[in-house]
Scaffold this motif. Structure first.
Motif, mmCIF file in Angstrom:
data_model
loop_
_atom_site.group_PDB
_atom_site.id
_atom_site.type_symbol
_atom_site.label_atom_id
_atom_site.label_comp_id
_atom_site.label_asym_id
_atom_site.label_seq_id
_atom_site.Cartn_x
_atom_site.Cartn_y
_atom_site.Cartn_z
ATOM 1 N N GLU A 1 0.822 -1.213 0.000
ATOM 2 C CA GLU A 1 0.000 0.000 0.000
ATOM 3 C C GLU A 1 0.853 1.258 0.000
ATOM 4 O OE1 GLU A 1 -2.735 2.116 3.272
ATOM 5 O OE2 GLU A 1 -3.535 0.175 2.590
ATOM 6 N N TYR A 2 1.925 1.251 0.779
ATOM 7 C CA TYR A 2 2.788 2.427 0.831
ATOM 8 C C TYR A 2 3.399 2.725 -0.538
ATOM 9 C CZ TYR A 2 2.702 2.815 5.965
ATOM 10 O OH TYR A 2 2.326 3.005 7.272
ATOM 11 N N LEU A 3 3.782 1.681 -1.284
ATOM 12 C CA LEU A 3 4.321 1.909 -2.626
ATOM 13 C C LEU A 3 3.292 2.584 -3.524
ATOM 14 C CD1 LEU A 3 6.340 -1.332 -3.506
ATOM 15 C CD2 LEU A 3 7.232 0.991 -3.267
ATOM 16 N N ALA A 4 2.057 2.126 -3.444
ATOM 17 C CA ALA A 4 1.005 2.746 -4.258
ATOM 18 C C ALA A 4 0.800 4.206 -3.861
ATOM 19 C CB ALA A 4 -0.297 1.961 -4.109
ATOM 20 N N ALA A 5 0.828 4.482 -2.563
ATOM 21 C CA ALA A 5 0.650 5.858 -2.097
ATOM 22 C C ALA A 5 1.808 6.749 -2.542
ATOM 23 C CB ALA A 5 0.528 5.875 -0.570
#
Length: 294
Positions: A144-148
């Motif tokens: 999720e952090y990569l997508a954000a």
């Protein structure tokens, strides 16, 4: 086949004069990239088993100096002009993703687009506890952090809604140099790390593998790419090996490995460190291999 150097940030490699000497010598001798890893916290009696050694123990003493990798690479960027820079790896779920996106884009701008962001999910429950971050779910948190972060890099005004982070209508500048993206390499030797490399990242970094293990992991990676219909040559495949010699580079290249990362600890003075890098270059780079920064 590129040859890179993982030698900054720990022990003698945490001294500014040694960082400067190693970075300049690595660039002068033709190493493709400088890698720097991360641990925010070490403990004297860890609960978690270190996954990258047979005995389950990390080789770095718990009281050793260990610099922040983004700050270390910023220092190295300031004393070099061409050599690539890579975190190997930054433990992404331990950080706030908007802050990491800002820091990575800043370093990418200051280095004229030389940064590759290597990330991993982490292995030390002690470290997560000290930082107040749940150990469970760290894989999902990383994804999720990569997508954000990519939303922050890509969009002038970014909005993201997830399980672990959310923001609305924010501006985060500067943007990365290369089409508003920083290449991301996924670290870790297990199947889950390989799947994330194929589905979420621009490459994979395997650490402390034997040559045989690296060849097997590269084969698994190629199979995952085929299943996803993703060209294998679209990925950076970097490996740090426990038993590598220059003689194995052609075999690794045929298996799809694009970069061998030489891991070592530099001596404690700038002159010694520069000579040490020169010795590594004489061993690794004199075989006519194609070396370039990415």
């Amino acid at each position: 086949m590129r040859v890179a150097l993982h030698a900054l940030g720990i022990g003698h490699g945490a001294r500014p004069e040694v960082v400067r000497a190693v970075a300049r010598a690595a660039e002068a001798h033709g190493f493709a990239r400088l890698w720097a890893g991360e641990h925010v916290v070490l403990v004297d009696a860890p609960v978690s088993r270190y996954p990258y050694s047979d005995d389950g123990r990390i080789a770095v003493p718990s009281d050793a100096d260990w610099l922040d990798p983004l700050l270390t690479l910023s220092f190295a960027a300031a004393v070099t002009e061409r050599i690539g820079l890579a975190t190997g790896v930054l433990l992404l779920p331990e950080h706030r993703p908007v802050v990491v996106a800002k820091q990575a884009a800043t370093l990418d701008v200051l280095s004229a687009g030389r940064l590759t962001l290597g990330v991993g999910i982490g292995w030390s429950a002690d470290e997560f506890a000290a930082l107040g971050v749940p150990f469970a779910g760290r894989g999902r948190r990383t994804e999720e952090y990569l997508a954000a972060m990519r939303a922050v890099w890509r969009d002038d005004v970014a909005t993201f809604e997830g399980e672990f982070t959310r923001f609305r209508d924010i501006r985060v500048n500067p943007k990365p140099v290369r089409e508003r993206r920083v290449p991301v390499v996924m670290g870790g030797n297990g199947d889950a790390a390989l799947r994330r490399a194929v589905t979420l990242a621009d490459g994979w970094y395997g650490f402390n593998l034997s040559t045989a293990q690296a060849l097997e992991r590269a084969s698994v990676l190629a199979g995952l790419c085929a299943a996803r219909r993703r060209p294998t040559d679209a990925l950076t495949v970097a490996v740090a090996l426990t038993d590598a010699t220059p003689a194995v580079l052609p075999e690794l290249a045929r298996a799809g490995v694009t970069e061998v990362v030489v891991v070592g600890a530099p001596p404690g003075t700038p002159d010694e460190a520069a000579r040490w890098v020169g010795g590594l270059a004489a061993h690794w780079l004199n075989g006519g291999h194609s070396i370039k920064a990415t």
